[in-house]
Design a protein around this motif. Structure first.
Motif, PDB file in Angstrom:
ATOM      1  N   UNK A  28      -1.054  -3.166   8.279  1.00  8.96           N
ATOM      2  CA  UNK A  28      -1.575  -4.530   8.375  1.00  8.96           C
ATOM      3  C   UNK A  28      -2.219  -5.000   7.074  1.00  8.96           C
ATOM      4  N   UNK A  29      -2.025  -4.252   6.000  1.00 11.39           N
ATOM      5  CA  UNK A  29      -2.589  -4.640   4.702  1.00 11.39           C
ATOM      6  C   UNK A  29      -1.518  -5.247   3.795  1.00 11.39           C
ATOM      7  N   UNK A  30      -0.564  -5.943   4.418  1.00  6.29           N
ATOM      8  CA  UNK A  30       0.468  -6.657   3.676  1.00  6.29           C
ATOM      9  C   UNK A  30       0.635  -8.034   4.312  1.00  6.29           C
ATOM     10  N   UNK A  31       1.210  -8.964   3.534  1.00  8.48           N
ATOM     11  CA  UNK A  31       1.438 -10.318   4.039  1.00  8.48           C
ATOM     12  C   UNK A  31       2.378 -10.250   5.253  1.00  8.48           C
ATOM     13  N   UNK A  32       2.231 -11.152   6.237  1.00  9.34           N
ATOM     14  CA  UNK A  32       1.336 -12.315   6.205  1.00  9.34           C
ATOM     15  C   UNK A  32      -0.048 -12.065   6.795  1.00  9.34           C
ATOM     16  N   UNK A  33      -0.324 -10.824   7.243  1.00  8.95           N
ATOM     17  CA  UNK A  33      -1.627 -10.555   7.843  1.00  8.95           C
ATOM     18  C   UNK A  33      -2.702 -10.254   6.814  1.00  8.95           C
ATOM     19  N   UNK A  55       0.808  -1.234   0.000  1.00  6.98           N
ATOM     20  CA  UNK A  55       0.000   0.000   0.000  1.00  6.98           C
ATOM     21  C   UNK A  55       0.831   1.271   0.000  1.00  6.98           C
ATOM     22  N   UNK A  56       2.149   1.132   0.151  1.00  8.49           N
ATOM     23  CA  UNK A  56       3.030   2.293   0.095  1.00  8.49           C
ATOM     24  C   UNK A  56       3.638   2.492  -1.296  1.00  8.49           C
TER      25      UNK A  56
END
Length: 292
Positions: A184-189, A148-149
């Protein structure tokens, strides 16, 4: 459709073909017609897999082969079997071909700036172009997972925040919402997806994992130019699939009643309205969905 409407559409087609030089034998004064220049650009922009080029350009196999052979004869590219699959062919730009590709890009940028500069309503003109291009390329929009960045994601989020600022009665400040950095919008979450069309971002959505079998859908946005084409549904379904891959069982989301089209979409996709589950100051509607 009335005859006058058809006449308007055909006038538009004629204006575009004339303006872009589709009928010229020397597009942008480079000595090649538009079709040949377009193929050269595609090799540089998309890569040289011939089968992929044919799909991207929607060209007949024989026509594409003839154009590629002509560019090869000019010394602008080379054609060779794919080292991983000899049944496939790959085109690579030579140094001369790369220089020509860059020159076409430069001249095309000048042409675009010249065209838009004629209008006193430049933003309206660009929005109309976006709408037309999105409609024409509806079936060629791809959903790309990214951080997202990343640049395209940040641009989409900026557009999303700006729209909320316009539509919410008291405006919008992302710093007052939870997880403004989308960590929290990246793996592994979790995961983050951007809808791309020929290098232009048209929409985004985030899957924010909580690490306990639950996650939220966040920041669903689609460009006004691409609304009504089913893109929001595709983004939501892609999040469902990603959630299943991550072992997530329960999805939640929130929205604001100032966005009634969002609530209608969620209900259509099987989401159920529930009680408030967070203290975010902006949402007033809350939904939940259990995955199989």
């Amino acid at each position: 459709m009335q005859n006058q409407d058809i006449a308007r559409i055909r006038r538009f087609f004629r204006a575009v073909t004339t303006e872009v030089g589709a009928l010229e034998t020397s597009f942008l004064g480079k000595g090649r017609p538009l079709g040949v220049a377009r193929v050269l650009h595609a090799v540089g922009h998309y890569g040289g897999d011939v089968a992929g080029l044919r799909r991207e350009l929607n060209l007949d196999k024989a026509i594409l082969s003839r154009i590629l052979k002509g560019l090869e004869d000019e010394g602008l590219l080379t054609l060779a079997p794919d080292p991983e699959d000899a049944r496939r062919r790959v085109a690579h730009l030579t140094a001369q071909g790369h220089a020509e590709w860059q020159d076409y890009d430069r001249l095309s940028n000048v042409q675009a700036e010249t065209l838009v500069s004629r209008s006193k309503a430049q933003e309206a003109l660009l929005n109309a172009m976006d709408l037309i291009a999105s409609t024409f390329a509806k079936d060629r929009v791809t959903l790309v997972e990214c951080d997202p960045r990343d640049e395209a994601a940040v641009w989409c989020l900026g557009q999303y925040y700006a729209e909320l600022e316009r539509r919410f009665e008291r405006g919008f400040d992302v710093n007052l919402s939870r997880d403004p950095e989308a960590a929290d919008m990246i793996a592994p979450k979790g995961a983050f997806f951007v809808a791309m069309s020929d290098g232009v971002a048209l929409g985004c959505v985030g899957l924010k994992g909580w690490g306990d079998g639950q996650a939220e859908i966040k920041r669903l946005w689609v460009s006004e130019a691409a609304r009504g084409l089913g893109l929001a549904t595709r983004l939501m379904e892609r999040c469902d699939a990603a959630a299943r891959d991550l072992g997530i069982k329960v999805l939640r989301l929130d929205t604001n009643s100032a966005l009634p089209e969002a609530a209608r979409l969620y209900e259509k996709l099987g989401w159920v309205e529930i009680e408030r589950f967070n203290d975010d100051p902006y949402p007033d509607l809350f939904f939940e969905k259990w995955l199989d």
